[in-house]
Design an enzyme around this catalytic site. Sequence first.
Site, PDB file in Angstrom:
ATOM      1  N   HIS A  95      76.921 -35.214  34.681  1.00 20.56           N
ATOM      2  CA  HIS A  95      77.416 -35.831  33.278  1.00 20.56           C
ATOM      3  C   HIS A  95      78.873 -35.633  33.048  1.00 20.56           C
ATOM      4  O   HIS A  95      79.666 -36.332  32.538  1.00 20.56           O
ATOM      5  CB  HIS A  95      76.295 -35.456  32.107  1.00 20.56           C
ATOM      6  CG  HIS A  95      75.042 -36.032  32.480  1.00 20.56           C
ATOM      7  ND1 HIS A  95      74.294 -36.963  31.840  1.00 20.56           N
ATOM      8  CD2 HIS A  95      74.190 -35.619  33.456  1.00 20.56           C
ATOM      9  CE1 HIS A  95      73.132 -37.102  32.257  1.00 20.56           C
ATOM     10  NE2 HIS A  95      72.688 -36.263  33.336  1.00 20.56           N
ATOM     11  N   ASP A 141      77.144 -39.370  25.707  1.00 23.61           N
ATOM     12  CA  ASP A 141      76.285 -39.486  26.856  1.00 23.61           C
ATOM     13  C   ASP A 141      75.253 -40.057  26.228  1.00 23.61           C
ATOM     14  O   ASP A 141      74.383 -39.795  25.378  1.00 23.61           O
ATOM     15  CB  ASP A 141      75.922 -37.971  27.139  1.00 23.61           C
ATOM     16  CG  ASP A 141      75.311 -38.041  28.795  1.00 23.61           C
ATOM     17  OD1 ASP A 141      74.196 -38.325  28.678  1.00 23.61           O
ATOM     18  OD2 ASP A 141      75.748 -37.128  29.429  1.00 23.61           O
TER      19      ASP A 141
END
Length: 466
Positions: free
Chosen positions: A26, A118
């Site tokens: 990520h 995110d």
Amino acid sequence: MAGLEQHGDGGHRRRVVLFSLPFHGHLNPMLKLAALLHARGLGVTVLHTCFNAPDPARHPELAFVPIHETLPDEATSPDSDILRKLLALNAACEAAFRAALASLLRGGRRDVACAVVDGQCYAAMGAAGELGVPALALRTDSAAAFRNMLAGPQLRDAGYVPIKEEQLDEPVPGLEPLRVRDLIRVDGRDTDEHCSFVASVAGAVRASVSGIVINTFEAIEAAELAKIQRELSLPAFAVGPLHLLLGQPPPVEQSLHEPDRGCLAWLDARPPRSVLYVSLGSLARVDRGAFEEMAWGLAGSGVPFLWVVRPGSVAGGAAGAGAGAAADEAPPLPDGFEEEVRDRGKIVKWAPQREVLAHAAIGAFWTHCGWNSTLESICEGVPMLVQPCFADQMVTARYVTHEWGVGLEVGEEVVERGMVAKAVREAMAGGGGARMRERAHRLQMQASAAATSSAMDGLVRFILSL
């Protein structure tokens, strides 16, 4: 808080605030996006957890601000599964993220154009919206996987969740080519808990987000991207492959493990397309039985291989290494395995994956189908063997094998040494492997073309319009 910014510029450009989950798969896409936005004239501030914090020295053009979260063991323990980590991170980071973003706004509210959050951080999406900051969700998985997540509540209502044994091979209407067995899941977790997480993500996107940013490209997911835009009535920006957009040589990446660069010299001594690269990524874990079947399948294939055996990658993996085994020790290999493969196998704790996949000696990639790994393999024209472990990896594996035709299954649900050896030989030297290689080369060309597109410029124009 604003005074804690490191290495940032002090100008009055429109600024984007970014926040990522603290995991390798990520952080790296988020930091690549940050660098690309900065290169197009935007100021960039990266809010980040202190856990697995990025190194500001590697990105001197960006500003970094820690949120000073307090995380429970579920968020950081290698023994907790991905769903438990995600739930714990959302709960623990919400207040800290809100406070850090509010502090930035007090320091110059008109400069902040939006927050890029995110796509799994539903709590941060909601907090940004409540503070009056437009939020964009960065999906570090595929557009297909995101569609699966958006459909989560409807899948439960239609009886596909919880997944039933007798339905595994049924196609899922509206999510073709997925079957029930390909739906996002985390085995061994409570269905209600999983459904609650999926519903929270889908709900936050629908309620708090102004647009979707996806590390993918139109040539492989045009239909999925169009459906996302119709379903959400929001713009969806396909800005990938992000690592290609940054150009060559590859920038220094954030890594939670130190790569063993000696494996590149080992590859130099091997013939073209002769080596199978094996890596299940930075988070996936297998049980001891599956690990041993992988090992003996590789041994039985007769194929040279480079295998990443990461510390923590095997559940209970240190058991054979003694009670005092260090956390950074790789799990012990089966007795006799190293002697069996000494002349054709190399085992490392971590590898410089992009350079490995670009090496002429690599013939195929045995992967967990994490989206970053899948994109990197596509961008180098390398066919795949797929062994998905959890969540979106199931979706990606189905697309790799049945939509794009660039991969073979190692074994559906069960990893068995005979099936492993057969799949490895087919991928490396069989007719199926040759056909996959041709298709992989075509995808490689399409990925290269996408890296010169104007998708990123379109995203910047949208940000400046907010």
